[in-house]
Design a protein around this motif. Structure first.
Motif, PDB file in Angstrom:
ATOM      1  N   ILE A   1       0.832  -1.203   0.000  1.00 10.04           N
ATOM      2  CA  ILE A   1       0.000   0.000   0.000  1.00 10.04           C
ATOM      3  C   ILE A   1       0.868   1.254   0.000  1.00 10.04           C
ATOM      4  O   ILE A   1       0.595   2.221  -0.731  1.00 10.04           O
ATOM      5  CB  ILE A   1      -0.951  -0.011   1.221  1.00 10.04           C
ATOM      6  N   GLN A   2       1.918   1.262   0.794  1.00 12.51           N
ATOM      7  CA  GLN A   2       2.816   2.420   0.824  1.00 12.51           C
ATOM      8  C   GLN A   2       3.444   2.659  -0.533  1.00 12.51           C
ATOM      9  O   GLN A   2       3.509   3.797  -1.009  1.00 12.51           O
ATOM     10  CB  GLN A   2       3.900   2.197   1.880  1.00 12.51           C
ATOM     11  N   ARG A   3       3.907   1.585  -1.167  1.00 14.80           N
ATOM     12  CA  ARG A   3       4.516   1.728  -2.489  1.00 14.80           C
ATOM     13  C   ARG A   3       3.492   2.198  -3.514  1.00 14.80           C
ATOM     14  O   ARG A   3       3.811   2.988  -4.407  1.00 14.80           O
ATOM     15  CB  ARG A   3       5.130   0.391  -2.924  1.00 14.80           C
ATOM     16  N   SER A   4       2.266   1.708  -3.407  1.00 11.75           N
ATOM     17  CA  SER A   4       1.216   2.109  -4.340  1.00 11.75           C
ATOM     18  C   SER A   4       0.909   3.590  -4.198  1.00 11.75           C
ATOM     19  O   SER A   4       0.809   4.318  -5.204  1.00 11.75           O
ATOM     20  CB  SER A   4      -0.054   1.285  -4.088  1.00 11.75           C
ATOM     21  N   ALA A   5       0.739   4.049  -2.958  1.00 12.22           N
ATOM     22  CA  ALA A   5       0.426   5.459  -2.721  1.00 12.22           C
ATOM     23  C   ALA A   5       1.555   6.355  -3.198  1.00 12.22           C
ATOM     24  O   ALA A   5       1.324   7.411  -3.806  1.00 12.22           O
ATOM     25  CB  ALA A   5       0.149   5.685  -1.237  1.00 12.22           C
ATOM     26  N   THR A   6       2.794   5.929  -2.947  1.00  7.66           N
ATOM     27  CA  THR A   6       3.948   6.715  -3.392  1.00  7.66           C
ATOM     28  C   THR A   6       4.010   6.785  -4.905  1.00  7.66           C
ATOM     29  O   THR A   6       4.254   7.850  -5.491  1.00  7.66           O
ATOM     30  CB  THR A   6       5.252   6.097  -2.839  1.00  7.66           C
TER      31      THR A   6
ATOM     32  N   LEU B   1      -3.760   2.576 -11.573  1.00 13.41           N
ATOM     33  CA  LEU B   1      -2.677   1.715 -11.100  1.00 13.41           C
ATOM     34  C   LEU B   1      -3.118   0.268 -11.208  1.00 13.41           C
ATOM     35  O   LEU B   1      -4.221  -0.089 -10.777  1.00 13.41           O
ATOM     36  CB  LEU B   1      -2.318   2.045  -9.644  1.00 13.41           C
ATOM     37  N   THR B   2      -2.258  -0.548 -11.777  1.00  9.05           N
ATOM     38  CA  THR B   2      -2.475  -1.993 -11.831  1.00  9.05           C
ATOM     39  C   THR B   2      -1.426  -2.658 -10.942  1.00  9.05           C
ATOM     40  O   THR B   2      -0.230  -2.370 -11.067  1.00  9.05           O
ATOM     41  CB  THR B   2      -2.345  -2.517 -13.273  1.00  9.05           C
ATOM     42  N   ILE B   3      -1.871  -3.533 -10.032  1.00  8.90           N
ATOM     43  CA  ILE B   3      -0.953  -4.199  -9.111  1.00  8.90           C
ATOM     44  C   ILE B   3      -0.989  -5.695  -9.389  1.00  8.90           C
ATOM     45  O   ILE B   3      -2.042  -6.331  -9.253  1.00  8.90           O
ATOM     46  CB  ILE B   3      -1.327  -3.943  -7.640  1.00  8.90           C
ATOM     47  N   LEU B   4       0.143  -6.245  -9.768  1.00 10.17           N
ATOM     48  CA  LEU B   4       0.243  -7.692  -9.954  1.00 10.17           C
ATOM     49  C   LEU B   4       0.513  -8.332  -8.596  1.00 10.17           C
ATOM     50  O   LEU B   4       1.582  -8.164  -8.014  1.00 10.17           O
ATOM     51  CB  LEU B   4       1.380  -8.046 -10.919  1.00 10.17           C
ATOM     52  N   LEU B   5      -0.467  -9.073  -8.088  1.00  9.78           N
ATOM     53  CA  LEU B   5      -0.322  -9.758  -6.804  1.00  9.78           C
ATOM     54  C   LEU B   5       0.030 -11.221  -6.985  1.00  9.78           C
ATOM     55  O   LEU B   5       0.689 -11.811  -6.129  1.00  9.78           O
ATOM     56  CB  LEU B   5      -1.621  -9.643  -5.996  1.00  9.78           C
ATOM     57  N   GLN B   6      -0.429 -11.819  -8.081  1.00 12.76           N
ATOM     58  CA  GLN B   6      -0.125 -13.218  -8.348  1.00 12.76           C
ATOM     59  C   GLN B   6       0.120 -13.389  -9.834  1.00 12.76           C
ATOM     60  O   GLN B   6      -0.688 -12.946 -10.657  1.00 12.76           O
ATOM     61  CB  GLN B   6      -1.265 -14.134  -7.903  1.00 12.76           C
ATOM     62  N   HIS B   7       1.223 -14.028 -10.179  1.00 12.64           N
ATOM     63  CA  HIS B   7       1.596 -14.177 -11.579  1.00 12.64           C
ATOM     64  C   HIS B   7       1.051 -15.485 -12.135  1.00 12.64           C
ATOM     65  O   HIS B   7       1.732 -16.512 -12.133  1.00 12.64           O
ATOM     66  CB  HIS B   7       3.117 -14.132 -11.732  1.00 12.64           C
ATOM     67  N   HIS B   8      -0.182 -15.458 -12.613  1.00 14.22           N
ATOM     68  CA  HIS B   8      -0.743 -16.621 -13.286  1.00 14.22           C
ATOM     69  C   HIS B   8      -0.103 -16.780 -14.661  1.00 14.22           C
ATOM     70  O   HIS B   8       0.272 -15.792 -15.309  1.00 14.22           O
ATOM     71  CB  HIS B   8      -2.258 -16.472 -13.430  1.00 14.22           C
ATOM     72  N   ARG B   9      -0.004 -18.011 -15.098  1.00 14.64           N
ATOM     73  CA  ARG B   9       0.672 -18.309 -16.351  1.00 14.64           C
ATOM     74  C   ARG B   9       0.002 -17.627 -17.547  1.00 14.64           C
ATOM     75  O   ARG B   9       0.662 -17.329 -18.553  1.00 14.64           O
ATOM     76  CB  ARG B   9       0.706 -19.831 -16.563  1.00 14.64           C
TER      77      ARG B   9
ATOM     78  N   LEU C   1       1.549   6.446  -7.085  1.00 16.23           N
ATOM     79  CA  LEU C   1       0.484   7.321  -7.584  1.00 16.23           C
ATOM     80  C   LEU C   1       0.843   8.788  -7.369  1.00 16.23           C
ATOM     81  O   LEU C   1       0.670   9.628  -8.267  1.00 16.23           O
ATOM     82  CB  LEU C   1      -0.830   6.988  -6.875  1.00 16.23           C
ATOM     83  N   ASN C   2       1.367   9.087  -6.190  1.00 24.73           N
ATOM     84  CA  ASN C   2       1.716  10.474  -5.872  1.00 24.73           C
ATOM     85  C   ASN C   2       2.808  10.995  -6.803  1.00 24.73           C
ATOM     86  O   ASN C   2       2.770  12.154  -7.240  1.00 24.73           O
ATOM     87  CB  ASN C   2       2.180  10.560  -4.419  1.00 24.73           C
ATOM     88  N   GLU C   3       3.781  10.152  -7.107  1.00 23.77           N
ATOM     89  CA  GLU C   3       4.872  10.572  -7.992  1.00 23.77           C
ATOM     90  C   GLU C   3       4.385  10.882  -9.397  1.00 23.77           C
ATOM     91  O   GLU C   3       5.062  11.593 -10.149  1.00 23.77           O
ATOM     92  CB  GLU C   3       5.941   9.478  -8.039  1.00 23.77           C
ATOM     93  N   HIS C   4       3.224  10.375  -9.743  1.00 21.96           N
ATOM     94  CA  HIS C   4       2.651  10.636 -11.064  1.00 21.96           C
ATOM     95  C   HIS C   4       1.428  11.538 -10.983  1.00 21.96           C
ATOM     96  O   HIS C   4       0.529  11.509 -11.836  1.00 21.96           O
ATOM     97  CB  HIS C   4       2.320   9.314 -11.757  1.00 21.96           C
ATOM     98  N   GLY C   5       1.384  12.346  -9.902  1.00 19.46           N
ATOM     99  CA  GLY C   5       0.367  13.390  -9.783  1.00 19.46           C
ATOM    100  C   GLY C   5      -1.020  12.894  -9.476  1.00 19.46           C
ATOM    101  O   GLY C   5      -2.003  13.580  -9.780  1.00 19.46           O
ATOM    102  N   LYS C   6      -1.124  11.728  -8.829  1.00 20.18           N
ATOM    103  CA  LYS C   6      -2.437  11.179  -8.532  1.00 20.18           C
ATOM    104  C   LYS C   6      -2.544  10.867  -7.048  1.00 20.18           C
ATOM    105  O   LYS C   6      -1.552  10.540  -6.391  1.00 20.18           O
ATOM    106  CB  LYS C   6      -2.692   9.912  -9.346  1.00 20.18           C
TER     107      LYS C   6
END
Length: 426
Positions: free
Chosen positions: A288-293, A372-380, A295-300
């Protein structure tokens, strides 16, 4: 008709065991008070088991007509982080009322050392009037199932067994020798139970180390995935584990601080296990911290941001959500005011806070529309190269995006949560 084997509990442990038994031509009946819940077997596989003679019953009377009964009841950590043995106790009481002399009873559920002898044995003896080690055999065997593993299954994974008495051990050995190529005798019940404890804690401690390395490497600007690639070329003394947004699965890391007083070791807690659990539990918040950062770095702002979660299962290419960090990550995003959606080829419907989460039908279109798209699990089935092109921002928590890695080398884009790419759309 009587069966050779009764599998009690048709969840993630019981159904694969029954499948292996049927494949070995062992007459098998599956008992469960509810429907089968294993998500690693397909409907076609279950139909093939039935065609080969496998029967599912809710009639406990059938448990009194078998030679071997294996208890695969689920165990989970409660709110107080103590192990909930309710299902094991219920299975034991159901079996005890029908238990016949000379039956071999084996427990496979994940438990702490001492459960088979101090908890299950009295239930079986009091309910049946029989005595373990004299009238019936009692043993423990840690489950070593690895869902989705195409190389190692029941037949070629060594099975550890330990009995209340040497005769109990030999009886359990004779049963498992029909299923697998190698059976390893432990000295006794508690040794076999502690094998489960060691193997599960080993996984969690090593994943915790890699999760700490992921945070460190991000702060240092080091590509952790390249570090792992190089380190695993060492032919001795190193086994590669990989970080991620959290640790899921059915294996329960048991901290001795939460074991019953009778099984604790005074003055010698496994502090590393508790610390590993603490580190792994922090990873969803780090995402979550990385996601918020990002987004913020890209003006969102996170509030109002459209966030697409990719892969909500705990393991790739499976429908099993047990312990998946996706639920906690979704909850934390909602707390920030984000608008979440998800995509997972194995999960048709997903609920968070008892509310359905919108499911993306067109993956590329959803990624293009999400902030923002977050990859949580890498399905084949995921094409990470294509997603890196389509997504406005892609946070890769699995280090799975080669396109993102190449893009990072060209533009020095922000790294993902564990060294993978967090690449803006080109």
């Amino acid at each position: 008709m009587p069966a050779d084997l009764a599998v009690i509990g048709l969840g993630h442990l019981g159904l694969p065991l029954a499948q292996a038994a049927v494949a070995a031509r062992i007459e098998t009946v599956g008992y469960d008070s509810g429907p089968a819940t294993d998500s690693t077997l397909t409907a076609a596989e279950i139909r093939r088991m039935s065609a080969a003679g496998f029967r599912v019953t809710t009639n406990p009377a059938e448990l009194g007509r078998v030679r071997t009964a294996v208890i695969c009841a689920p165990t989970q950590l409660g709110a107080d982080r103590a192990l909930d043995l309710t299902a094991v106790g219920e299975a034991g009481r159901t079996l005890a009322a029908r238990l016949r002399p000379h039956t071999t009873v084996i427990l496979e559920s994940a438990v702490h050392p001492g459960v088979t002898e101090d908890y299950l044995r009295p239930i079986l003896e009091e309910g049946s009037g029989l005595r373990a080690g004299r009238d019936f055999h009692l043993a423990y065997s840690p489950s070593r199932l690895d869902p989705g593993n195409r190389t190692h299954g029941v037949s070629n994974t060594p099975k550890v067994i330990g009995g209340l008495t040497p005769a109990c051990t030999e009886s359990a050995h004779a049963f498992y020798a029909r299923l697998t190529e190698k059976v390893v005798r432990a000295r006794g019940l508690r040794e076999a139970e502690t094998v489960q404890l060691l193997e599960t804690n080993y996984r969690h401690v090593n994943i915790a180390l890699m999760n700490e390395m992921a945070v460190l490497c991000h702060d240092l600007g080091v590509d952790l995935w390249d570090v792992i690639r190089c380190a695993e070329t060492k032919p001795y003394g190193f086994q590669a584990f990989r970080p991620g947004p959290g640790v899921g699965g059915h294996g329960i890391p048991l901290d001795p601080n939460y074991l019953p007083h009778t099984t604790r070791t005074p003055g010698h807690p496994l502090r590393m296990v508790g610390l590993a659990q603490e580190i792994n539990n922090r990873m969803p918040q780090y995402v979550i911290q990385r996601s918020a950062t990002l987004l913020n770095e890209h003006g969102k702002s996170a509030r109002g941001a459209r966030v697409l979660l990719l892969g909500v299962t705990y393991k790739p290419d499976l429908a099993d959500q047990e312990g998946s960090p996706a639920g906690e990550i979704a909850n934390r995003l909602l707390d920030l005011g984000a608008l979440i959606s998800y995509h997972d080829p194995y999960i048709a419907g997903w609920r968070v806070r008892d509310q359905p989460v919108p499911r993306a039908e067109s993956l590329y279109e959803a990624a293009a529309n999400a902030d923002l798209t977050i990859l949580l699990q890498h399905h084949r089935t995921y094409d990470l190269q294509g997603l890196a092109v389509k997504a406005q921002l892609l946070l890769d928590t699995r280090g799975a995006s080669p396109a993102g890695a190449a893009h990072r080398r060209r533009t020095c884009a922000v790294r993902g949560v564990s060294g993978g790419a967090a690449s803006p759309r080109r």
